[in-house]
Structure formats: structure tokens, C-alpha cells
Write an enzyme that holds these catalytic residues in place. Structure first.
Site, short mmCIF file in Angstrom:
data_model
loop_
_atom_site.label_atom_id
_atom_site.label_comp_id
_atom_site.label_asym_id
_atom_site.label_seq_id
_atom_site.Cartn_x
_atom_site.Cartn_y
_atom_site.Cartn_z
N GLU A 1 21.84 58.69 -90.96
CA GLU A 1 20.79 59.04 -91.30
C GLU A 1 21.13 60.21 -92.41
O GLU A 1 21.04 61.44 -92.17
CB GLU A 1 19.97 60.05 -90.00
N GLU B 1 19.02 53.32 -83.18
CA GLU B 1 18.39 54.46 -82.19
C GLU B 1 17.12 54.21 -82.07
O GLU B 1 16.25 53.70 -83.00
CB GLU B 1 18.51 55.91 -82.91
C1 BGP Z 1 18.68 61.36 -84.60
C2 BGP Z 1 20.14 61.84 -84.58
C3 BGP Z 1 20.42 61.94 -83.21
C4 BGP Z 1 19.60 62.38 -82.32
C5 BGP Z 1 18.12 62.10 -82.50
C6 BGP Z 1 17.18 62.85 -81.51
O1 BGP Z 1 17.99 61.82 -85.84
O2 BGP Z 1 20.64 60.62 -85.03
O3 BGP Z 1 21.78 62.25 -83.11
O4 BGP Z 1 19.66 63.74 -82.43
O5 BGP Z 1 17.76 62.02 -83.59
O6 BGP Z 1 16.73 63.82 -81.97
P1 BGP Z 1 16.44 65.08 -81.39
O7 BGP Z 1 17.69 65.60 -80.42
O8 BGP Z 1 16.25 66.22 -82.46
O9 BGP Z 1 15.48 65.07 -80.78
#
Ligand code: BGP
Length: 474
Positions: A166, A375
Site C-alpha cells: 500500500e 487483504e
Molecule cells: C491496510 C493495511 C493493514 C491493515 C488494514 C486494516 O491498509 O495494509 O496493515 O491495517 O489496512 O486497516 P485498519 O487497521 O486501519 O482498520
């Protein structure tokens, strides 16, 4: 009508080093920018940090045993750069190599395919201090050397590498929204750092290909497809702007080595366009990924936004209270707006399974690369019952609907390699502490102290186990 998932489809789950490992000063690990950032008062949710996280560093065998029990075919995790090079460069820390060797060997012994992210935001603090991290071209050399060290150490057992996780998020949050390190708000510096990150990404990919390592490599991109809010052509123009601004601005560079014309022209007029040399162009073209990693959480619904008096950057919902975010946008280009057909999570993220099919289709037709969904998941409050059960039917519903969308995309002809959900265990959310949970495995993690960090299987753990057993044909 329903097509079948390929037999080698990678059903999996994900994590990232800073969010799970803990042991932040053990076995020679150097400090990362996150180790420092979390110590600045008010920067993270209730001051939570990853010093201990969920103690995966010491409990990885227990965690891999749970993966094995669930039947995961793949596990995505990231390597902490500061365990391999405590100062970001120079002397390799053998203890760091040993840790990931043990983890990878444990996964393979349990027939779980490692999907290894090289950079999930934990930049060595030493490189930030020495030359400003992503703002210096020196990082291209240092990141490439770190990547090559990982390819050489682990490349005989790894088939899937993720270069940068990301980039759009760590750059915008770090150089505009001030919610990630180095927490500055400077558009010119942001686009310069972003360009250097592109070069580092391409250089690592080129080095991987030149070295003829097994398997493939690609970046993981956070793509939230945009829809025009209604039939008004003005909103469709805005949605087209949004796609160039929020998606093609990264993915076109990864695949074609060039920025979208409209955005580059806009940046040039603002005096914030990055300097691109001929050598840069050649490198970007030479570092084409083998697959696109897709992090998909939600879509955005887009409307026109006036240049004068238009909506700009807005506060994010980092409270977990519905309705605490607002429209955001770029004046003169687009703004996000409400979609009457979609529900939201407690953090105001749109729940939109069909959007995943759309994301896959758009990536396939524009880039013609296989896609690894690195993800996707639901951040929610979970309740640990007295009998230690967690009835997360909302998460089962969410993932089930997204798997259906993947099925549809596969039958549309998209080549989807796998699906590693976010996340395997509960873990630290960068901006939301430990309250926002994503895992199949609940971790009893008190906000204030680490306590015992016991692992408990949620209802979704057993449900996904069955999905995997049946290769998605349930
Ligand atoms: C993405 C990241 C992850 C994780 C996920 C959920 O942007 O790659 O590392 O954090 O989002 O985000 P959040 O924890 O803000 O809900």
C-alpha cells in the site's frame, strides 16, 4: 454458472510484522519509524503501540499450528527490515535471518505457502534520520539491497513476494494526512517521496527478475474502486478523475512505467510534480510486476466537487463510532459521497462485496496481470463470551459475500491466484489500537497491558476451515 476455484487456489490469511510480532528490541532488532512514532503523545489510538503486539515473535509455532488446524494454504506476513538490517543497511543481523528461517520452515513443514511482504511500513529509523527515508534516492539502493538479502536468504522456499504494501497509503498518510510517520503535510515532498518509492519498488522487482529467483513478485495496492453517484455526467467525470488520482497514479506506474497524463499535468501546474529522469523511466519500465497484489476493503462513491469552496481532506473515523467521518476530496476534481445502497462498518467503511468483483475486473482489463488478493476483511468489535466463544457471524457474512464476488470474477475470466484475508489473528490496527479486530483468531489483549494473550478460535475460524476444505464450493 458458478466456476470452480482452481485446485491450487491460495486460501489464506495475512498479517504484518509491526502489527503482530512485538519483541521490538530483541535479538538485535533496530528501531523502525513506527517504534518512534507511537511514542509521540496523541499520535495513536489511546497511545497503543506494537512493543509487545500479540507476541507472535515468541508464539509463532502456536500460531502456525492454528493455521495448520484451520487448513490455510497460504500465509502472508511481512519481514521487519530492522531485524535483517538494524540500521537499514550495513551489517546483516543473523538473528533476524534466523527468525524468518524458522517461521518459513515451520510454514512449509505444515504445507502452508509463505507469501512474504518486504515492506509493510516499518522503515528503519536510522534511514529516516540519515537522509529522510523515502525522500532520498539513497533509499533505492538500500531497499534493493535489503530485498536482495531476503531473496538470497529465503528465495529457495518462497514463491510469492510482495514488494511494497500500500504505497498509496503510507505515502498519503505520512506526507499529507500526518497520521503515519514522518507525519508531515507537504504536497511537493509527498509526490517526490512517492516517485522515489516507485523507483525502489521497480528496482527490487528488477533485481528479483535479474537474479532468476523462483516464483513471482508484485506490489500490494489498496484499491477502492470509484462509482459515479448517479447518472449525472458531471459525476462520471469526477469518478474518472478519481480513478486516475487514486488508482492509476500508482498502478499505471507499476505496470507501464508512466503516470496518468491528467494527474501529471495537474501536478505540474501546481508545481508539485516529481522530477522524472530518463533513467527513472527506464527503471520503471524494467521493474514490471508478475502479479498485482490487491488489498480490497471498500468502494468510494464519487461526485463533482467545485474548485472554489470544494471539499478537501477530511478527518478519518479513527473512533469506531459510526458517522464520525465526512466527505473528502480534491477541489475541482472529485469528492466522496454517500452511497444509499451500501451499509458501513463502525469505522464508516463501505461494505460492498460487488466492488471486489469490479476491482478485479478493472485490474484485469487495464493491466492484464494475475491478481493475488492480499487483504480483505472486516474490522469489528468482537465479544469474547464467558465460555470463550466468539460469535462473529457478521464477519462470516462479510467474507462469504466477498468469496462469492471472487467466484464471479473468476467466471468473468479474471485470473485470481489466491485470497489472503486480513487478518489471521487479531492484531494492532495502526490508527485504531487493538479494539478494531479482523482475525479468525481472537487474542485476549487488554488495551493497557499485554496480559496473557491467549488465542481463541472465533466462529469464523471454523467456517473458513470448511470453505477451504471444500475449495470454496460450499
Ligand atoms: C491496510 C493495511 C493493514 C491493515 C488494514 C486494516 O491498509 O495494509 O496493515 O491495517 O489496512 O486497516 P485498519 O487497521 O486501519 O482498520
Amino acid at each position: 454458472k458458478m466456476s470452480h476455484f482452481p485446485t491450487d487456489f491460495l486460501w489464506g490469511a495475512s498479517s504484518a510484522a509491526y502489527q503482530i510480532e512485538g519483541a521490538y528490541r530483541e535479538d538485535g532488532k533496530g528501531l523502525s519509524v513506527w517504534d518512534k512514532f507511537v511514542r509521540i503523545p496523541g499520535k495513536t489510538f489511546k497511545g497503543t503501540n506494537g512493543d509487545v503486539a500479540v507476541d507472535h515473535y515468541h508464539r509463532f509455532k502456536e500460531d502456525v499450528a492454528l493455521m495448520k488446524e484451520q487448513g490455510l494454504k497460504a500465509y502472508r506476513f511481512s519481514i521487519a527490515w530492522t531485524r535483517i538490517f538494524p540500521e537499514g543497511k550495513g551489517q546483516v543481523n543473523q538473528k533476524g535471518i534466523n527468525f524468518y528461517n524458522r517461521l518459513i520452515d515451520e510454514l512449509i513443514a505444515n504445507r502452508i505457502e509463505p507469501v512474504v511482504t518486504l515492506y509493510h511500513w516499518d522503515l528503519p529509523q536510522a534511514l529516516q534520520d540519515e537522509y529522510g527515508g523515502w525522500e532520498s534516492r539513497e533509499i533505492v539502493t538500500d531497499f534493493t539491497n535489503y530485498a536482495k538479502t531476503c531473496f538470497d536468504a529465503f528465495g529457495d522456499r518462497v514463491n510469492y513476494w510482495v514488494s511494497l504494501n500500500e504505497q498509496n497509503v503510507f505515502i498519503s498518510h505520512g506526507y499529507q494526512m500526518e497520521s503515519h510517520p514522518p507525519a508531515v503535510n507537504d504536497e511537493k515532498r509527498m509526490y517526490a517521496a512517492n516517485h522515489i518509492a516507485n523507483l525502489a519498488n521497480a528496482s527490487a522487482i528488477k533485481t528479483f527478475h535479474d537474479g532468476h529467483y523462483q516464483g513471482g513478485i508484485g506490489p500490494s495496492f489498496a484499491y477502492s474502486p470509484g462509482y459515479a453517484v448517479n447518472g449525472d455526467p458531471k459525476n462520471q467525470v469526477a469518478a474518472t478523475n478519481y480513478e486516475d488520482y487514486a488508482a492509476h497514479f500508482w498502478m499505471d506506474v507499476y505496470v507501464y512505467g508512466r503516470y496518468p497524463k491528467m494527474i501529471y499535468k495537474w501536478l505540474t501546474e501546481r508545481g508539485t510534480a516529481p522530477v522524472i529522469t530518463e533513467a527513472d523511466r527506464a527503471l520503471l519500465i524494467a521493474g514490471k510486476p508478475d502479479f498485482m497484489g490487491l488489498n480490497y476493503y471498500q468502494t468510494q462513491t464519487i461526485a463533482a466537487n467545485p474548485l472554489v469552496g470544494g471539499v478537501g481532506l477530511a478527518a478519518e473515523n479513527n473512533t469506531g463510532k459510526k458517522g464520525t467521518s465526512s466527505e473528502s476530496g480534491v477541489p475541482g476534481m472529485f469528492k466522496t459521497t454517500n452511497n444509499e445502497f451500501l451499509k458501513q462498518t463502525d469505522w464508516d467503511w463501505n461494505i460492498d462485496p460487488e466492488g471486489l468483483r469490479i476491482a478485479l475486473r478493472r485490474i484485469d482489463s487495464r493491466y492484464d496481470l494475475p491478481v493475488l488478493i492480499t487483504e480483505n476483511g472486516l474490522g469489528a468489535y468482537d465479544k469474547l463470551e464467558e465460555d470463550h466463544q466468539i460469535h462473529d457471524d457478521y464477519r462470516i457474512y462479510f467474507i462469504n459475500e466477498h468469496i462469492k464476488a471472487i467466484k464471479e470474477a473468476i467466471s468473468d475470466g479474471v485470473k485470481v491466484i489466491g485470497y489472503t484475508t486480513w487478518s489471521f489473528t487479531d492484531l494492532l490496527s495502526w490508527s485504531n489500537g487493538y479494539q478494531k479486530r479482523y482475525g479468525f483468531v481472537y487474542i485476549d489483549r487488554d488495551e493497557e497491558s499485554a496480559k496473557e494473550l491467549k488465542r481463541y478460535r472465533k466462529d469464523s475460524f471454523y467456517w473458513y476451515q470448511k470453505v477451504i476444505q471444500e475449495n470454496g464450493q460450499y
